[in-house]
Design a protein around this motif. Sequence first.
Motif, mmCIF file in Angstrom:
data_model
loop_
_atom_site.group_PDB
_atom_site.id
_atom_site.type_symbol
_atom_site.label_atom_id
_atom_site.label_comp_id
_atom_site.label_asym_id
_atom_site.label_seq_id
_atom_site.Cartn_x
_atom_site.Cartn_y
_atom_site.Cartn_z
ATOM 1 N N VAL A 221 0.793 -1.282 0.057
ATOM 2 C CA VAL A 221 -0.292 -0.463 -0.004
ATOM 3 C C VAL A 221 0.840 0.810 -0.425
ATOM 4 C CG1 VAL A 221 -1.576 1.738 1.360
ATOM 5 C CG2 VAL A 221 -2.069 -1.023 1.035
ATOM 6 N N GLY A 222 0.912 1.568 -1.235
ATOM 7 C CA GLY A 222 1.585 3.065 -0.737
ATOM 8 C C GLY A 222 1.497 3.271 -2.512
ATOM 9 N N PRO A 223 1.960 4.980 -3.435
ATOM 10 C CA PRO A 223 2.084 4.194 -4.751
ATOM 11 C C PRO A 223 3.442 4.737 -4.986
ATOM 12 C CG PRO A 223 2.688 6.997 -3.173
ATOM 13 C CD PRO A 223 2.336 5.805 -2.622
ATOM 14 N N SER A 224 3.590 4.300 -6.318
ATOM 15 C CA SER A 224 4.947 4.737 -6.891
ATOM 16 C C SER A 224 5.893 5.503 -6.873
ATOM 17 C CB SER A 224 4.514 4.146 -8.712
ATOM 18 O OG SER A 224 4.129 5.009 -8.527
ATOM 19 N N ARG A 225 7.252 5.438 -6.827
ATOM 20 C CA ARG A 225 8.171 6.835 -7.251
ATOM 21 C C ARG A 225 7.558 8.043 -7.646
ATOM 22 N NH1 ARG A 225 14.060 7.152 -6.836
ATOM 23 N NH2 ARG A 225 13.950 5.087 -6.966
ATOM 24 N N ALA A 226 7.097 7.560 -8.940
ATOM 25 C CA ALA A 226 7.036 9.432 -10.383
ATOM 26 C C ALA A 226 5.084 9.765 -8.772
ATOM 27 C CB ALA A 226 6.005 8.374 -11.129
ATOM 28 N N GLY A 227 4.513 8.842 -8.593
ATOM 29 C CA GLY A 227 3.185 9.013 -8.099
ATOM 30 C C GLY A 227 3.350 10.005 -6.049
ATOM 31 N N ALA A 228 4.595 10.112 -5.753
ATOM 32 C CA ALA A 228 5.218 9.842 -4.676
ATOM 33 C C ALA A 228 5.433 11.050 -5.152
ATOM 34 C CB ALA A 228 6.343 9.020 -4.225
ATOM 35 N N GLN A 229 6.281 11.475 -6.018
ATOM 36 C CA GLN A 229 6.328 13.287 -6.363
ATOM 37 C C GLN A 229 5.103 13.851 -6.155
ATOM 38 O OE1 GLN A 229 9.558 12.955 -7.335
ATOM 39 N NE2 GLN A 229 9.458 13.995 -8.392
ATOM 40 N N LEU A 230 4.134 13.485 -6.127
ATOM 41 C CA LEU A 230 3.024 14.432 -5.715
ATOM 42 C C LEU A 230 3.284 15.228 -4.569
ATOM 43 C CD1 LEU A 230 -0.149 12.833 -6.844
ATOM 44 C CD2 LEU A 230 0.746 14.912 -7.603
#
Length: 433
Positions: free
Chosen positions: A94-103
């Motif tokens: 549970v947690g976003p990809s590195r790209a998503g975590a850029q938010l």
Amino acid sequence: MNILLLGSGGREHTLAWKIAQSPLTEKLYIATGNAGTARVGINAALNPNDFNAVKNFVIQNRIVLVVVGPEEPLVNGIYDFFKNDPELAEIPIVGPSRAGAQLEGSKDFAKDFMLRHNIPTASHRTFTSDEVKAAEDFIRSTPPPFVIKADGLAAGKGVVIETDVEKAISHIHEMLIDKKFGKASEKVVIEQFLKGIELSVFVITDGNDWIMLPEAKDYKRIGVGDTGLNTGGMGSVSPVPFVDHAFLDKITNRIIQPTINGLWKDNIDYRGFIFFGLIKVEDDPYVIEYNVRMGDPETESVIPRITNDLVPVLLACAEGDLTEQIIDTDPRVSATVMLVSGGYPGEYKKGYQISGLPEDVNETGHQKEISMVFHAGTSLNNSNEIVTAGGRVVAVTSLAHTLNDALNLSFKGAEEIYFTDKYFRKDIGFDVL
Ligand code: AMP
Ligand code: GLY
């Protein structure tokens, strides 16, 4: 099933307490956890940012679900590490990809994302260290107040709001030239100042479907009346009294759905929580920031209001199949008061013994009202006593039928816990009562 929860604060104790109640949970490990998580699960001496160590632990302990609490491992790419490793690829996380975590990991990225997908937010300009002069000119030609943000993660210290032109410029110099926050301040974002009241909205998403959690409001400043330095959060309440159906519809239609659609259009893998830090300006919501995790201390107010089992929801999220899942909400109101070490958010001492703690986090049930204590910065010393180990030490959360009752119960609970130099705000909720 065996579950690994990464993190060690109040958010993680609350999540651990909730996960431990599930009949699906066999062993729950928390890395590294605190003295509170040790009561509901097994603390693991494991650094969440050491992905190889996490891998070995997951395999050795037959973990079948990983829940990432804080942002740092996400921004560092723990999701991608799992997906790219043949032995871990099938393990739900549970947690976003590195790209998503850029938010959360890059304010500049988040601003571009919002612009691209037409999501309401303050207007902005981004400047790099080659553009100091342009940043100065921009400040001199814009009316104050100036909102200046380090682009990257800066442990909650990367935002300055300044009315004085020269001071604003010197903050920009500290960030861009002196690299006050290292790589995190290689760029700065300067934003339009928005005037309104803030709130926190949370969803869990598999990148396609999403479910809203109860909303909350947190109190970030150290002093009474929202004054003084910013902290990690001094308390929270849920629900937020000024959020009605019409306002929630605006949040859904203008912010949440466009964000999910945007992730989809940008081909960003996102299976986790999104925390929308919003501000209500007149009657309209704007995004102040995205976080890619739950809020702290919002989690301490939000999770106790969820009445159904969270484990199937977490698992479905990570497996990309949220369609059938629901979140049921307790109609009672919750209020959280954070007890902190004297001196925080500046320097403070650790290692003071804590007394007056209840034996367990109390069970939630359908009693009229109830209080519980979640640990944040606590640890066990060599004599097995619970001692302070951080700025934010413990959170008292109460559920009651009115906000006033919930707050009073939490203030009372906060009085009953003792450690040297304890401090808490006695006015949490003051602006929404
Ligand atoms: P952030 O880390 O982006 O959430 O910013 C920290 C705090 O600064 C927010 O919780 C707000 O109180 C304040 N803030 C950030 N951006 C703005 C803005 N554009 N206008 C007014 N206040 C802001
Ligand atoms: N309470 C704000 C945060 O978790 O960032």
